[in-house]
Design an enzyme around this catalytic site. Structure first.
Site, PDB file in Angstrom:
ATOM      1  N   SER A   1      45.593  64.997  26.251  1.00  0.00           N
ATOM      2  CA  SER A   1      45.258  63.600  25.987  1.00  0.00           C
ATOM      3  C   SER A   1      45.624  62.689  27.158  1.00  0.00           C
ATOM      4  CB  SER A   1      45.976  63.114  24.711  1.00  0.00           C
ATOM      5  OG  SER A   1      45.438  61.879  24.279  1.00  0.00           O
TER       6      SER A   1
ATOM      7  N   TYR B   1      28.079  31.039  31.304  1.00  0.00           N
ATOM      8  CA  TYR B   1      28.054  30.332  32.589  1.00  0.00           C
ATOM      9  C   TYR B   1      29.183  29.324  32.707  1.00  0.00           C
ATOM     10  CZ  TYR B   1      26.909  26.765  36.021  1.00  0.00           C
ATOM     11  OH  TYR B   1      26.985  25.871  37.053  1.00  0.00           O
TER      12      TYR B   1
ATOM     13  N   CYS C   1      39.927  60.431  34.271  1.00  0.00           N
ATOM     14  CA  CYS C   1      39.250  59.570  35.249  1.00  0.00           C
ATOM     15  C   CYS C   1      40.240  58.790  36.108  1.00  0.00           C
ATOM     16  CB  CYS C   1      38.312  58.599  34.533  1.00  0.00           C
ATOM     17  SG  CYS C   1      36.969  59.425  33.645  1.00  0.00           S
TER      18      CYS C   1
END
Length: 572
Positions: A40, A438, A44
């Site tokens: 576990s 935005y 990556c």
């Protein structure tokens, strides 16, 4: 009687399945079997452990609240029994038992199951070349390999590393060697570019340019044919073009599914050994599920299935398996192929198909390249992020998006938004109209992704005609390849004059953008004009204007000099 669920594999999909199913079925007996003693962990994160960004390997095995994910943690916190150093030897589907062997000498036994999950993951490919088994040749297959690499470097035994493979792992490892340890690092990639088929040439070239600037040596279209050693230890990597000195070699040439156990049990696997599953991630035996790097995952754009070795997908698949084990019907729709990658001060990301891949899959594909600001141009720290949008001309369907920019979240945000659109079968019109959050510190009022959709719309509608960056560069290297072409540089004279002086007015015409409407009669009608600005936005506007006054023979350089500079071309 309690349901017995046995899971073979304890890295990503297996633990996710176990923890989820215990939440849904608290009374179930859940057992994880893994042949390793480390389970576990965040695989990556291995390159970042080697690089020092993650200081201790235990951090890769810890929860966000700093508990180590070991046998004790899973038993006490999750109610899951974990048997490490235990290898699964065979699956008896008729008796519903798994034969296992304890690697600590405890012998063989059989573990019964009501339902079984195979999460055996993948294993790295090894090139079948002389010297591949020398001391100092590594694959990034597990945490143990990473620990050994880091220990060897820390002891001062490595001065130069060669990475065979220019994919994500190879690039991340090269950065780790150079950035923290100050090693010399070479990347060998037998394809013509880094990240082959994942991104198109321009974006691969931008990445390669930055890596080269940081001291990584890159050799593409070049394959390792042998690894040489002395006294059993690696010393050199040989290619048809050169010999590279090496104290350490990392083979990062892809992975293949660990599907042998499933195949031996008579479960259906594809021609590459990936376990075949249905949408509920059931194998050909309805009481056996599979998840993670060992399964064949359908691609949502091409419909083809293949290995998808990503921890993010493995965790999603583990949850889906758990739901179905608990009687909650849940389907897995597949993937679109999204990734992002850190390389020193830059990041690159993509989702969906590159243009090369889309054409190979039979799509009537086209692509546009843009170079827009990641935030309002007036806000401090704004940066340009080139984007490339791939779409199908016939249906206007979005097929892929690529991005390159400074290290941060700007590229990631656009790739994630595009990935969501791809999963919904979106068109370029959906990209144009996508509502994005935005504020000047984070984006422009018309977001860079919206702008890419607008450019694609113009190309699809015939309002825009472009020259590919590679074709432009080939012409710049030899004007005789396209003698009818001439550059029309509409940038400010301070930027354009040096190019005009170098290449002459016959090849490099300069009229500022602000003056084109009053000076267009100076332009030759018998040449094809390549309109050039910094980003391509002004160029496309001028293309439309020139067509309206009878000068239709024009092409726009998408992304303009913003892309050219990042590719690393310097004509001055």
């Amino acid at each position: 009687m309690k349901k017995k669920i046995v899971i073979i594999g304890g890295v990503a999909a297996g633990p996710k399945t176990a923890c989820r199913v215990k939440r849904l079925l608290p009374a179930a007996e859940v057992t994880i079997i893994d042949q390793d003693n480390l389970i576990s962990y965040g695989g990556c994160g291995i390159p970042y452990y080697v690089s020092g960004d993650v200081s201790d390997e235990q951090e890769l095995r810890s929860t966000s609240f700093h508990l180590t994910r070991d046998e004790n943690f899973f038993l006490r916190a999750k109610g899951v029994t974990v048997r490490t150093r235990t290898r699964a030897l065979a699956i008896d589907r008729r008796q519903k038992k798994v034969e296992v062997e304890g690697l600590d000498g405890s012998g063989r036994e059989e573990i019964p199951y009501d339902q079984l999950v195979i999460a055996t993951g993948s294993e790295p490919n090894r090139l079948p070349i002389p010297g591949a088994d020398l001391d100092g040749v590594f694959t990034i297959s597990d945490l143990h390999q990473a620990i050994r690499i880091k220990e060897r470097i820390a002891k001062g035994e490595v001065g130069r590393a060669v990475i065979i493979g220019g994919g994500a792992i190879g690039i991340e490892m090269a950065e780790a060697f150079v950035d923290l340890w100050g090693l010399e690092a070479d990347i060998l990639e037998f394809m013509p570019q880094l990240l082959p088929r994942l991104v198109d040439w321009e974006f691969s070239r931008m990445l390669a340019t930055h890596l080269t600037e940081k001291g990584v040596n890159i050799f593409t279209s070049e394959a390792a044919t042998a690894i040489e050693g002395e006294g059993g230890k690696v010393k050199r990597v040989v290619t048809p073009q050169r010999t590279l000195e090496a104290d350490l070699v990392v083979m990062a040439v892809g992975v293949r599914a660990r599907g042998d156990l499933a195949k031996a049990a008579g479960l259906l696997v594809d021609e590459r050994g990936n376990i075949v599953v249905n949408q509920r991630l059931q194998t050909s035996d309805p009481d056996i599920y599979a998840a993670g790097d060992c399964i064949a995952v359908p691609h949502r754009l091409t419909g083809k299935s293949g290995i998808a070795p990503m921890g993010s997908l493995a965790n999603k698949e583990g949850r889906i398996v758990a739901d179905n084990l608990a009687g909650i019907p849940t389907n897995y729709q597949g993937w679109v192929g999204s990734f992002t990658l850190k390389a020193f001060e830059r990041c690159i990301g993509a989702t969906g198909l590159s243009l090369e891949a889309a054409l190979a899959e039979g799509f009537n594909a086209a692509a546009v390249t843009t170079a827009q600001s990641d935030r309002a141009h007036f806000f401090p720290g704004q940066a340009v992020i080139p984007l490339r949008l791939v779409f199908d001309r016939s249906s206007r369907r979005l097929l892929g998006v690529q991005g390159f920019g400074p290290m941060g979240d700007a590229v990631l945000a656009r790739i994630d938004a595009a990935a969501a659109l791809l999963q919904q079968g979106a068109t370029i019109d959906d990209v144009s109209q996508l509502e994005m959050a935005y504020a000047p510190p984070f984006a422009t009022a018309l977001d860079a992704l919206n702008a890419a959709g607008n450019v694609a719309d113009n190309l699809a509608a015939g309002r825009l005609r472009c020259v590919e960056t590679l074709d432009f560069l080939n012409w710049m290297n030899d004007f005789s390849t396209q003698p009818q072409w001439a550059a029309l540089d509409i940038r400010h004279p301070n930027e354009a004059s040096a190019m005009a002086e170098k290449f002459g007015p016959d090849q490099w015409l300069t009229i500022p953008y602000i003056e084109i409407r009053e000076r267009h009669r100076e332009l030759p009608a018998d040449r094809t004009l390549l309109i050039i600005c910094d980003a391509g936005t002004r160029s496309s506007e001028i293309q439309l204007f020139l067509e309206s006054v009878g000068l239709p023979n024009t092409l726009v350089l998408g992304g303009g000099f913003n892309v050219i500079r990042r590719i690393g071309v310097d004509w001055l």
